[in-house]
Design a protein around this motif. Structure first.
Motif, PDB file in Angstrom:
ATOM      1  N   ASP A  47       0.873  -1.216  -0.128  1.00  9.77           N
ATOM      2  CA  ASP A  47       0.060   0.082  -0.030  1.00  9.77           C
ATOM      3  C   ASP A  47       0.965   1.248   0.034  1.00  9.77           C
ATOM      4  N   ALA A  48       0.952   2.025  -0.979  1.00  6.05           N
ATOM      5  CA  ALA A  48       1.918   3.163  -1.445  1.00  6.05           C
ATOM      6  C   ALA A  48       1.635   4.103  -0.487  1.00  6.05           C
ATOM      7  N   CYS A  49       0.434   4.246   0.346  1.00  5.09           N
ATOM      8  CA  CYS A  49       0.180   5.033   1.283  1.00  5.09           C
ATOM      9  C   CYS A  49       0.624   4.698   2.570  1.00  5.09           C
ATOM     10  N   ARG A  50       1.208   3.799   2.771  1.00  2.33           N
ATOM     11  CA  ARG A  50       1.717   2.897   4.004  1.00  2.33           C
ATOM     12  C   ARG A  50       3.072   2.781   4.089  1.00  2.33           C
ATOM     13  N   VAL A  51       3.930   3.807   3.564  1.00  5.15           N
ATOM     14  CA  VAL A  51       5.438   3.090   3.445  1.00  5.15           C
ATOM     15  C   VAL A  51       6.148   3.957   4.439  1.00  5.15           C
ATOM     16  N   GLY A  52       7.012   3.125   5.283  1.00  2.00           N
ATOM     17  CA  GLY A  52       7.758   3.684   6.390  1.00  2.00           C
ATOM     18  C   GLY A  52       9.360   3.373   6.028  1.00  2.00           C
ATOM     19  N   VAL A  53      10.184   3.823   6.850  1.00  2.00           N
ATOM     20  CA  VAL A  53      11.701   3.363   6.641  1.00  2.00           C
ATOM     21  C   VAL A  53      12.186   3.602   8.115  1.00  2.00           C
ATOM     22  N   GLU A 113      15.499  10.870   4.742  1.00  2.00           N
ATOM     23  CA  GLU A 113      14.490  10.478   3.727  1.00  2.00           C
ATOM     24  C   GLU A 113      12.871  10.844   4.053  1.00  2.00           C
ATOM     25  N   GLY A 114      12.480  10.430   5.450  1.00  2.00           N
ATOM     26  CA  GLY A 114      11.273  10.820   5.938  1.00  2.00           C
ATOM     27  C   GLY A 114      11.215  12.377   5.986  1.00  2.00           C
ATOM     28  N   ASN A 115      12.101  13.148   5.999  1.00  2.00           N
ATOM     29  CA  ASN A 115      12.014  14.655   5.915  1.00  2.00           C
ATOM     30  C   ASN A 115      11.821  15.151   4.553  1.00  2.00           C
ATOM     31  N   ARG A 116      12.229  14.579   3.619  1.00  2.00           N
ATOM     32  CA  ARG A 116      12.286  15.148   2.517  1.00  2.00           C
ATOM     33  C   ARG A 116      11.137  14.535   1.448  1.00  2.00           C
ATOM     34  N   VAL A 134       6.822   9.006   2.790  1.00  2.00           N
ATOM     35  CA  VAL A 134       7.051   8.123   3.794  1.00  2.00           C
ATOM     36  C   VAL A 134       6.476   8.572   5.044  1.00  2.00           C
ATOM     37  N   LYS A 135       5.455   7.698   5.514  1.00  2.00           N
ATOM     38  CA  LYS A 135       4.467   7.902   6.589  1.00  2.00           C
ATOM     39  C   LYS A 135       5.094   7.876   8.072  1.00  2.00           C
ATOM     40  N   VAL A 136       6.194   6.830   8.267  1.00  2.00           N
ATOM     41  CA  VAL A 136       6.931   6.539   9.373  1.00  2.00           C
ATOM     42  C   VAL A 136       8.048   6.339   9.349  1.00  2.00           C
ATOM     43  N   VAL A 137       8.966   6.895  10.246  1.00  2.00           N
ATOM     44  CA  VAL A 137      10.449   6.682  10.253  1.00  2.00           C
ATOM     45  C   VAL A 137      10.799   6.001  11.722  1.00  2.00           C
ATOM     46  N   GLY A 195      20.187   6.614  15.662  1.00  2.00           N
ATOM     47  CA  GLY A 195      20.828   7.535  14.591  1.00  2.00           C
ATOM     48  C   GLY A 195      20.533   9.120  15.164  1.00  2.00           C
ATOM     49  N   GLY A 196      20.214  10.085  14.252  1.00  2.00           N
ATOM     50  CA  GLY A 196      20.301  11.266  14.522  1.00  2.00           C
ATOM     51  C   GLY A 196      19.645  11.974  13.269  1.00  2.00           C
TER      52      GLY A 196
END
Length: 93
Positions: free
Chosen positions: A56-62, A75-78, A82-85, A90-91
């Protein structure tokens, strides 16, 4: 319903930096061009995952650990897709 997981080998985009033990020298890891190269690999992986029939392309996370977490946060920022990180040790780059 379930989950699909994809493992991204972003070091493969910079084979000239990989040491014999499989690590990357820390001074190379945060060079802007190196980080941008790896971030582009993560972006391509997100696009690839979202294009899969069972995803589901609307529910992709990294997510990532250490350097991978920096890449996940970047990647989540840009990428609005991306719906969840998940950031494990890390930082923010």
């Amino acid at each position: 319903a379930g989950y699909e997981a994809f493992l991204v080998h972003y070091f493969d985009a910079t084979p000239h930096l990989v040491l014999p033990d499989g690590s990357i020298p820390s001074e190379a890891a945060f060079q802007p061009q190196t980080f941008a190269t790896w971030q582009n690999v993560v972006a391509a992986a997100v696009s690839h995952a979202a294009a899969q029939n069972r995803v589901d392309a609307c529910r992709v996370g990294v997510g990532g650990f250490s350097l991978g977490a920096y890449l996940a946060v970047a990647e989540g920022n840009r990428n609005a897709g991306v719906k969840v990180v998940l950031d494990f040790f890390g930082g923010y780059p």
